[in-house]
Write an enzyme that holds these catalytic residues in place. Sequence first.
Site, mmCIF file in Angstrom:
data_model
loop_
_atom_site.group_PDB
_atom_site.id
_atom_site.type_symbol
_atom_site.label_atom_id
_atom_site.label_comp_id
_atom_site.label_asym_id
_atom_site.label_seq_id
_atom_site.Cartn_x
_atom_site.Cartn_y
_atom_site.Cartn_z
ATOM 1 N N LYS A 202 0.801 -1.225 0.000
ATOM 2 C CA LYS A 202 0.000 0.000 0.000
ATOM 3 C C LYS A 202 0.837 1.281 0.000
ATOM 4 O O LYS A 202 0.360 2.344 0.394
ATOM 5 C CB LYS A 202 -1.010 0.042 1.170
ATOM 6 C CG LYS A 202 -1.807 -1.211 1.425
ATOM 7 C CD LYS A 202 -2.345 -1.889 0.215
ATOM 8 C CE LYS A 202 -3.336 -1.090 -0.582
ATOM 9 N NZ LYS A 202 -3.706 -1.824 -1.832
ATOM 10 N N HIS B 186 7.154 -7.343 -1.836
ATOM 11 C CA HIS B 186 6.884 -6.683 -0.549
ATOM 12 C C HIS B 186 7.658 -7.412 0.565
ATOM 13 O O HIS B 186 7.417 -7.152 1.743
ATOM 14 C CB HIS B 186 5.404 -6.800 -0.177
ATOM 15 C CG HIS B 186 4.444 -6.063 -1.046
ATOM 16 N ND1 HIS B 186 4.624 -4.784 -1.465
ATOM 17 C CD2 HIS B 186 3.224 -6.445 -1.536
ATOM 18 C CE1 HIS B 186 3.565 -4.399 -2.181
ATOM 19 N NE2 HIS B 186 2.718 -5.395 -2.240
ATOM 20 N N SER C 258 -4.837 3.206 3.575
ATOM 21 C CA SER C 258 -4.983 2.546 2.277
ATOM 22 C C SER C 258 -5.280 1.055 2.486
ATOM 23 O O SER C 258 -6.178 0.492 1.851
ATOM 24 C CB SER C 258 -3.699 2.739 1.462
ATOM 25 O OG SER C 258 -3.825 2.145 0.199
HETATM 26 N N1 LIG Z 1 -0.704 6.907 -10.196
HETATM 27 C C1 LIG Z 1 -0.851 6.972 -8.880
HETATM 28 N N2 LIG Z 1 -0.692 8.143 -8.231
HETATM 29 C C2 LIG Z 1 -0.853 8.224 -6.890
HETATM 30 N N3 LIG Z 1 -1.179 7.168 -6.097
HETATM 31 C C3 LIG Z 1 -1.353 5.983 -6.710
HETATM 32 C C4 LIG Z 1 -1.190 5.821 -8.107
HETATM 33 N N4 LIG Z 1 -1.416 4.524 -8.395
HETATM 34 C C5 LIG Z 1 -1.721 3.906 -7.242
HETATM 35 N N5 LIG Z 1 -1.695 4.774 -6.215
HETATM 36 C C6 LIG Z 1 -2.021 4.534 -4.812
HETATM 37 O O1 LIG Z 1 -1.159 3.580 -4.219
HETATM 38 C C7 LIG Z 1 -1.881 2.859 -3.197
HETATM 39 C C8 LIG Z 1 -1.793 1.376 -3.491
HETATM 40 O O2 LIG Z 1 -0.474 0.974 -3.179
HETATM 41 P P1 LIG Z 1 0.214 -0.327 -3.803
HETATM 42 O O3 LIG Z 1 0.216 -0.249 -5.273
HETATM 43 O O4 LIG Z 1 1.507 -0.477 -3.107
HETATM 44 O O5 LIG Z 1 -0.798 -1.475 -3.333
HETATM 45 S S1 LIG Z 1 -0.469 -3.022 -3.184
HETATM 46 O O6 LIG Z 1 0.231 -3.213 -1.915
HETATM 47 O O7 LIG Z 1 0.335 -3.456 -4.317
HETATM 48 O O8 LIG Z 1 -1.816 -3.642 -3.133
HETATM 49 C C9 LIG Z 1 -3.323 3.374 -3.250
HETATM 50 O O9 LIG Z 1 -3.396 4.431 -2.284
HETATM 51 P P2 LIG Z 1 -4.755 4.943 -1.634
HETATM 52 O O10 LIG Z 1 -5.504 5.675 -2.724
HETATM 53 O O11 LIG Z 1 -4.323 5.884 -0.542
HETATM 54 O O12 LIG Z 1 -5.502 3.762 -1.113
HETATM 55 C C10 LIG Z 1 -3.395 3.890 -4.675
HETATM 56 O O13 LIG Z 1 -4.425 4.812 -4.912
#
Ligand SMILES: Nc1ncnc2c1ncn2[C@@H]1O[C@H](COP(=O)(O)OS(=O)(=O)O)[C@@H](OP(=O)(O)O)[C@H]1O
Length: 284
Positions: free
Chosen positions: A44, A99, A129
Site C-alpha cells: 500500500k 513486498h 490505504s
Molecule cells: N498513479 C498513482 N498516483 C498516486 N497514487 C497511486 C497511483 N497509483 C496507485 N496509487 C495509490 O497507491 C496505493 C496502493 O499501493 P500499492 O500499489 O503499493 O498497493 S499493493 O500493496 O500493491 O496492493 C493506493 O493508495 P490509496 O488511494 O491511498 O488507497 C493507490 O491509490
Amino acid sequence: MSDGYVWFEGVPFPTKGFTPEVLREVRESFVFKDEDVLILTYPKSGTNWLIEIVCLVYSKGDPKRIQSVPIWERSPWVEAECGYNALKDKEGPRLISTHLPIQLIPKSLFNSKAKVIYLIRNPRDVLMSGYFFYGVSSFAEKFESLEEYFEWFIKGNLPYGSWFDHTHGWMSMRGKENFLILSYEELKRDTRSIIEICQFLGKKLEPEELNSVLKNSSFQVMKENKMSNYSLLQDQCLSKNGILLRKGISGDWKNYFTVTQAEAFDKIFQEKMADLPQELFPWE
Ligand SMILES: Nc1ncnc2c1ncn2[C@@H]1O[C@H](COP(=O)(O)OS(=O)(=O)O)[C@@H](OP(=O)(O)O)[C@H]1O
C-alpha cells in the site's frame, strides 16, 4: 498466530497465492541477475504506481506496453507462486516486484548488482490505504473496525507483518550504490523523483518523453487503464467495491484518525524509528 494468514518464519502472508514451501524456495533458490530491477515496498505504499513509472521510463513514455500487458505480468511478484514461476526461467533483464521483508528476500540479491528501487510512504496513509483495501479483499483477515485495524497495524498483524520492522530492515541497505530510496510524497510533489529514477536506471529522456511518463502514470490514467487498475482480477482478489486506485493522495489519514489515534501513532513512530535519520521520512 492467527489462522487468517499463511505464515512463514513468523511473517503473515495473504491466504491466496502464497505457500511456505514456495516462500522458502524463493529465499533459498531464486537467482537475481545483475541486470534485474527490483521494485520494493511495504504493501500500500504506491508499488503499482512505481511499476508503471519504471515501465514508462523504459519505453520512453510510449504507453503501448502498459496498455497491452497486465501490470502483474510486466513486474511479477517474486514471492507469489505465479510470479515466481513466471520469473525463475525468464531470459534477459527482468522487472520484479516484492513486498518481502529483508530477512525473507532471496539471498542472491546481496551478491548481485540488481538495481533496487525502494518506495516508502507515510505509514499513516499506508494504514488507511490498507484499511480500505484489506477490508474488501478475500485474502486477508477481517477486522471489525478502524480501531481494531489500527491495533493490528501497530502489532504487524497484517500481510507482510510490521511496517516498522519492514522499514527498519530495508533501511539498513541505504547508501548502497544499487539501492535507491524514494518516497510517495516526493513523487507526488514534483518530477525530481522521476528524473532520479531515469538517472538510476541509466535512461536519458527528452522533455516530451518525460511528460508522457508523467501523464501516463497519473492516478487518473492508471485508474482507467484496465491493464493497471486490477479490474481484470476483481473476482479473484477483491469484492465488488474493492479498488486498488482509491484516492492516490498524501495525508488522507487526517480525515480518519481521531486526535487520540494521531497522538498514539506519533508516539509509537518516535519510539520505534528514533534511530533512523528523520530525512528518510519526508512527510509532515
Ligand atoms: N498513479 C498513482 N498516483 C498516486 N497514487 C497511486 C497511483 N497509483 C496507485 N496509487 C495509490 O497507491 C496505493 C496502493 O499501493 P500499492 O500499489 O503499493 O498497493 S499493493 O500493496 O500493491 O496492493 C493506493 O493508495 P490509496 O488511494 O491511498 O488507497 C493507490 O491509490
